[in-house]
Enzyme design. Structure first.
Site, PDB file in Angstrom:
ATOM      1  N   ARG A  69       0.840  -1.198   0.000  1.00  0.00           N
ATOM      2  CA  ARG A  69       0.000   0.000   0.000  1.00  0.00           C
ATOM      3  C   ARG A  69       0.885   1.263   0.000  1.00  0.00           C
ATOM      4  NH1 ARG A  69      -5.900  -0.025   0.114  1.00  0.00           N
ATOM      5  NH2 ARG A  69      -6.312   2.154   0.465  1.00  0.00           N
ATOM      6  N   THR A 112     -15.046  14.744  -0.476  1.00  0.00           N
ATOM      7  CA  THR A 112     -16.467  14.929  -0.223  1.00  0.00           C
ATOM      8  C   THR A 112     -17.060  13.611   0.265  1.00  0.00           C
ATOM      9  OG1 THR A 112     -18.573  15.479  -1.213  1.00  0.00           O
ATOM     10  CG2 THR A 112     -16.879  14.720  -2.724  1.00  0.00           C
ATOM     11  N   HIS A 113     -17.871  13.730   1.316  1.00  0.00           N
ATOM     12  CA  HIS A 113     -18.437  12.548   1.971  1.00  0.00           C
ATOM     13  C   HIS A 113     -19.960  12.707   2.038  1.00  0.00           C
ATOM     14  CE1 HIS A 113     -19.015   9.237   4.631  1.00  0.00           C
ATOM     15  NE2 HIS A 113     -19.462  10.003   5.603  1.00  0.00           N
ATOM     16  N   ALA A 146      -5.371  11.810   8.170  1.00  0.00           N
ATOM     17  CA  ALA A 146      -5.065  10.375   8.152  1.00  0.00           C
ATOM     18  C   ALA A 146      -6.261   9.508   8.556  1.00  0.00           C
ATOM     19  CB  ALA A 146      -3.879  10.102   9.077  1.00  0.00           C
ATOM     20  N   GLY A 147      -7.342  10.094   9.021  1.00  0.00           N
ATOM     21  CA  GLY A 147      -8.490   9.310   9.467  1.00  0.00           C
ATOM     22  C   GLY A 147      -9.481   9.042   8.338  1.00  0.00           C
TER      23      GLY A 147
HETATM   24  C1  GRF Z   1     -20.406  10.654  -3.784  1.00  0.00           C
HETATM   25  O1  GRF Z   1     -21.607  10.671  -3.053  1.00  0.00           O
HETATM   26  C2  GRF Z   1     -19.208  10.637  -2.874  1.00  0.00           C
HETATM   27  O2  GRF Z   1     -19.345  11.442  -1.754  1.00  0.00           O
HETATM   28  C3  GRF Z   1     -19.192   9.182  -2.478  1.00  0.00           C
HETATM   29  O3  GRF Z   1     -19.444   8.500  -3.679  1.00  0.00           O
HETATM   30  C4  GRF Z   1     -20.217   9.336  -4.533  1.00  0.00           C
HETATM   31  C5  GRF Z   1     -19.452   9.513  -5.802  1.00  0.00           C
HETATM   32  O4  GRF Z   1     -20.266   9.929  -6.842  1.00  0.00           O
HETATM   33  N1  GRF Z   1     -17.974   8.822  -1.832  1.00  0.00           N
HETATM   34  P1  GRF Z   1     -19.691  10.334  -8.281  1.00  0.00           P
HETATM   35  O5  GRF Z   1     -18.666   9.275  -8.680  1.00  0.00           O
HETATM   36  O6  GRF Z   1     -19.079  11.693  -8.159  1.00  0.00           O
HETATM   37  O7  GRF Z   1     -20.889  10.311  -9.172  1.00  0.00           O
END
Ligand code: GRF
Length: 205
Positions: A69, A112-113, A146-147
């Site tokens: 990794r 983005t989450h 790192a989390g």
């Molecule tokens: C998004 O909701 C992102 O936050 C999540 O997976 C999705 C990705 O969507 N981790 P895309 O590939 O941008 O359509």
């Protein structure tokens, strides 16, 4: 941001609708950023096809191509570094970056989450929110550390959970809000700069 327009490298693992939103926004010179490369950890994904259709260079760095990794992380960092990004955007990139990556791009990598941090970190944000029964969820843009989805928060957007939602319908509504937040916030980061002060992130130098 040292360059104008700011140089974005975007990493993806899937359909790339967040990437598409950034590519579309960058078509306007007033946006203040451009996508200089798109990287992925796998082949044959729509995210890469979207980049190719826009004439943006792409690269693929797969974990399985490396003996560890750590080697993968170093190779990924080298590929990203070659494009001299001001900001790295993880947009649906389903891998955790490692030490080497953070040493080089920490503080200027955002992810983005699809949940309102600190709730529901990890791979199943929409499903976990639905299972818990929250009435409001959303999406979070954060500075990668790192989390797992733990970094300092740059922006959040709220999305109501409807009674008849399933994971797919909820995630689709989150993604619509997520794309708007991503485009708006990355544009502001590019145009105005940003300061990370511990857990607090301030837009505008
Ligand atoms: C998004 O909701 C992102 O936050 C999540 O997976 C999705 C990705 O969507 N981790 P895309 O590939 O941008 O359509």
């Amino acid at each position: 941001m040292p360059s104008s327009p700011a140089r974005l490298v975007v990493l993806v693992s899937g359909s790339g609708t967040n990437l598409q939103a950034l590519l579309d926004a960058c078509a306007d010179p007033a946006y203040g950023a451009r996508v200089v490369a798109v990287g992925a950890d796998r082949d044959d994904i729509e995210g890469l096809a979207r980049a190719e259709r826009h004439g943006v260079p792409t690269f693929v760095t797969k974990v399985g191509q490396f003996t560890s990794r750590e080697h993968w992380d170093r190779a990924l960092s080298d590929r990203v570094a070659a494009f001299e990004p001001d900001l790295v955007v993880l947009a649906g990139f389903m891998k955790l970056v490692g030490e080497d990556f953070l040493a080089r791009f920490g503080g200027r990598t955002v992810n983005t989450h699809p949940a309102l941090s600190p709730s529901f970190p990890g791979m199943h944000g929409p499903a976990d929110a639905l299972a818990y029964g929250v009435k409001v969820t959303g999406a979070t843009l954060f500075v990668v550390d790192a989390g797992v989805d733990t970094g300092a928060i740059v922006a959040q957007t709220a999305v109501p959970v409807e009674d008849d939602d399933d994971v797919e319908s909820l995630h689709e509504r989150i993604k619509a809000a997520e794309r708007a937040m991503l485009v708006d916030t990355v544009g502001r980061m590019a145009r105005e700069g940003f300061v990370v002060d511990g857990r607090r992130v301030r837009l505008g130098g």
